[in-house]
Design an enzyme around this catalytic site. Structure first.
Site, PDB file in Angstrom:
ATOM      1  N   SER A 177       0.842  -1.196   0.000  1.00 36.08           N
ATOM      2  CA  SER A 177       0.000   0.000   0.000  1.00 36.08           C
ATOM      3  C   SER A 177       0.881   1.251   0.000  1.00 36.08           C
ATOM      4  CB  SER A 177      -0.959  -0.045   1.195  1.00 36.08           C
ATOM      5  OG  SER A 177      -1.990   0.915   1.059  1.00 36.08           O
ATOM      6  N   GLU A 239      -9.004  -5.527  -6.106  1.00 34.88           N
ATOM      7  CA  GLU A 239      -8.713  -4.166  -5.639  1.00 34.88           C
ATOM      8  C   GLU A 239      -9.260  -3.077  -6.545  1.00 34.88           C
ATOM      9  OE1 GLU A 239      -5.108  -3.237  -3.465  1.00 34.88           O
ATOM     10  OE2 GLU A 239      -4.271  -5.146  -4.119  1.00 34.88           O
ATOM     11  N   HIS A 292      -7.458  -5.679  -1.022  1.00 30.59           N
ATOM     12  CA  HIS A 292      -6.314  -4.891  -0.556  1.00 30.59           C
ATOM     13  C   HIS A 292      -5.772  -5.419   0.766  1.00 30.59           C
ATOM     14  CE1 HIS A 292      -3.734  -1.391  -0.759  1.00 30.59           C
ATOM     15  NE2 HIS A 292      -4.038  -1.066   0.488  1.00 30.59           N
TER      16      HIS A 292
END
Length: 321
Positions: A177, A239, A292
């Site tokens: 991330s 995602e 995610h």
């Protein structure tokens, strides 16, 4: 300074340390669980003014003459545990796994939470001329990545080198991330800091995809030899969601859809594979069925394999979704 043994609580990590705990007869017998292969200490950085919790796992064997490989893991409060246990466990069967003993260093914060959202948003996002509309409305401070990298290069790496014999030509950086964004920023602006870069679900969307400006400058740079460097880009197949609606306020147009994580990651990988800038080898993996959050965990497994040279398990060319 000597690292102290790690103590941490919660059922979250029992899967990784189940062999080190025992069943208590009653609640009064429960103790804080210990990860036996690791140590930690808190250090304050002169470069950032921030205090970091540094985790380290060292092999229980003598280092080779050239030193141990080392992987630096961002968001260490949560990702250090799976990566260190994977490296430790898989290296015990290295004839079958191909994974040799290595040092794992986690960079986290002195908190009992999995993530320090405020601190990581500042440390892991690149400096940019305009930070007024980055797409992250929760973080009061952003753009401190260069100060953070000064800490890693000038303070943390020398500290680790005093603790254990490190091979300076086998260093990896792994982040998920915002950590993936920092990994790309490091590659694009300090490409010789590491030899292996692993970016899981990188936040390419941040600040109107500012990282792509750094990509362009990296492509145009001269006098770089990255022929021995490798990059792995990963993203979860869930995602992105449905295509973005024309009206950004349309029902169902979530941030997952707006950020186009899969497309952005795949397109970046494709560009780097085709251009092969400065001899860099780029690999890509779409983690089918992962969102995610779950891509962080499956990405840890893939990161360890890629770190230890198992590039044959990853796509040499970007495949379509």
């Amino acid at each position: 300074m000597k690292f102290k043994p790690i103590l941490f609580a919660g059922l979250l990590y029992l899967w990784a340390i189940q062999s080190c705990t025992s069943i208590a007869e009653d609640a009064s017998d429960w103790r804080v669980a210990t990860l036996p292969i690791a140590q930690q200490q808190d250090i304050r950085s002169a470069a950032t003014g921030q205090t970091y919790r540094i985790f380290i796992s060292k092999p229980a064997v003598e280092p080779p003459p050239e030193g141990f490989p080392v992987i630096y893991v961002l968001d260490g409060n949560v990702l250090f545990y799976p990566v260190s246990m994977l490296v430790h466990g898989q290296s015990q069967r290295r004839e079958a796994t191909g994974i040799t003993p290595a040092v794992v260093v986690g960079i986290g914060y002195p908190t009992q939470r999995m993530l320090d959202e405020v601190s990581r948003a500042e440390d892991l996002t690149p400096p940019a001329p305009d930070l007024s509309d980055t797409g992250d409305q929760r973080a009061p401070r952003q753009g401190g990545a260069d100060r953070f990298l000064d800490f890693v290069e000038q303070e943390l790496k020398p500290l680790i080198a005093k603790e254990v014999h490190i091979n300076p030509q086998q260093q990896a950086l792994f982040g998920h991330s915002y950590g993936g964004l920092l990994t790309l920023h490091t590659l694009f602006t300090r490409p010789q800091a590491f030899q292996v870069y692993i970016a899981s679900s990188p936040s390419i969307w941040w600040n109107k995809q500012f990282i792509l400006t750094e990509e362009q400058a990296f492509m145009a740079a001269s006098s770089l030899d990255l022929s021995h460097s490798r990059l792995l880009l990963m993203v979860g197949g869930l995602e992105q969601g449905r295509p973005v609606a024309t009206d950004a306020t349309a029902p169902g147009n979530t941030s997952t859809q707006r950020r186009q994580m899969v497309d952005a990651t795949r397109e970046l990988a494709s560009r780097l594979q085709q251009a092969k800038p400065h001899g860099l080898s780029t690999f890509y993996q779409l983690q089918v069925g992962e969102n995610h959050g779950t891509a962080m965990w499956t990405g840890s497994i893939r990161a360890v394999e890629f770190f230890m040279g198992r590039s044959d398990k990853f796509n040499a060319e970007v495949s379509q979704p």
